[in-house]
Design a protein around this motif. Structure first.
Motif, short mmCIF file in Angstrom:
data_model
loop_
_atom_site.label_atom_id
_atom_site.label_comp_id
_atom_site.label_asym_id
_atom_site.label_seq_id
_atom_site.Cartn_x
_atom_site.Cartn_y
_atom_site.Cartn_z
N GLN A 68 0.83 -1.20 0.00
CA GLN A 68 0.00 0.00 0.00
C GLN A 68 0.87 1.25 0.00
O GLN A 68 0.56 2.23 -0.69
CB GLN A 68 -0.95 0.00 1.20
N ALA A 69 1.94 1.21 0.77
CA ALA A 69 2.85 2.37 0.81
C ALA A 69 3.47 2.61 -0.56
O ALA A 69 3.59 3.76 -1.01
CB ALA A 69 3.93 2.15 1.87
N GLN A 70 3.84 1.54 -1.25
CA GLN A 70 4.42 1.67 -2.58
C GLN A 70 3.39 2.22 -3.57
O GLN A 70 3.71 3.07 -4.40
CB GLN A 70 4.94 0.32 -3.09
N ILE A 71 2.16 1.77 -3.47
CA ILE A 71 1.10 2.27 -4.36
C ILE A 71 0.88 3.75 -4.12
O ILE A 71 0.77 4.54 -5.07
CB ILE A 71 -0.21 1.46 -4.15
N VAL A 72 0.81 4.14 -2.85
CA VAL A 72 0.61 5.56 -2.53
C VAL A 72 1.78 6.38 -3.07
O VAL A 72 1.60 7.46 -3.65
CB VAL A 72 0.45 5.76 -1.01
N LEU A 78 2.71 10.24 -9.76
CA LEU A 78 1.96 10.43 -11.00
C LEU A 78 1.08 11.67 -10.97
O LEU A 78 0.73 12.21 -12.03
CB LEU A 78 1.08 9.21 -11.27
N VAL A 79 0.69 12.14 -9.80
CA VAL A 79 -0.19 13.29 -9.70
C VAL A 79 0.51 14.50 -10.31
O VAL A 79 1.64 14.82 -10.03
CB VAL A 79 -0.55 13.56 -8.21
N GLY A 80 -0.21 15.16 -11.16
CA GLY A 80 0.31 16.39 -11.77
C GLY A 80 1.15 16.14 -13.02
O GLY A 80 1.57 17.10 -13.67
N GLN A 81 1.41 14.90 -13.37
CA GLN A 81 2.20 14.64 -14.57
C GLN A 81 1.26 14.57 -15.77
O GLN A 81 0.11 14.16 -15.67
CB GLN A 81 2.98 13.31 -14.46
N ASP A 82 1.78 14.96 -16.89
CA ASP A 82 1.03 14.89 -18.15
C ASP A 82 0.96 13.43 -18.58
O ASP A 82 1.99 12.79 -18.78
CB ASP A 82 1.72 15.73 -19.20
N PRO A 83 -0.24 12.85 -18.71
CA PRO A 83 -0.34 11.43 -19.07
C PRO A 83 0.23 11.15 -20.47
O PRO A 83 0.57 10.03 -20.77
CB PRO A 83 -1.83 11.13 -19.03
N ASN A 84 0.32 12.23 -21.33
CA ASN A 84 0.86 12.01 -22.67
C ASN A 84 2.37 12.12 -22.71
O ASN A 84 2.99 11.77 -23.72
CB ASN A 84 0.25 13.01 -23.64
N ALA A 85 2.96 12.59 -21.64
CA ALA A 85 4.43 12.75 -21.62
C ALA A 85 5.05 11.40 -21.26
O ALA A 85 4.53 10.65 -20.45
CB ALA A 85 4.84 13.80 -20.59
#
Length: 86
Positions: A68-72, A78-85
């Motif tokens: 769970q810690a690794q998933i978090v 990933l938050v705030g990153q451009d999914p297309n980048a």
């Protein structure tokens, strides 16, 4: 006073019955004692199995916590990153 043959035979019959019942009770007590010993062994084995299961459950809980810690952590990256980048 002469012995009463009927009373003597009745007494002998009662004595035989008592001895038969006593022997039967001894056998049944032996069986119960043996069964109780077997149950005690089984309970001891179950206690050992429960102890091992408790250890495994604790290990699984720790692994789940790490996962769970690794998933978090990954989601936080990933938050705030451009999914297309890439």
């Amino acid at each position: 006073m002469p012995e009463d043959p009927i009373a003597h035979s009745e007494l002998a019959a009662l004595t035989r019955r008592f001895e038969e019942v006593d022997q039967k009770n001894d056998r049944e007590f032996g069986i119960i004692k043996s069964d109780l010993t077997a149950v005690r062994l089984q309970v001891g084995n179950l206690d050992q199995k429960v102890d091992r299961l408790e250890g495994r459950i604790e290990e699984l809980g720790q692994k789940m916590g790490r996962n769970q810690a690794q998933i978090v952590e990954l989601l936080t990256r990933l938050v705030g990153q451009d999914p297309n980048a890439s």
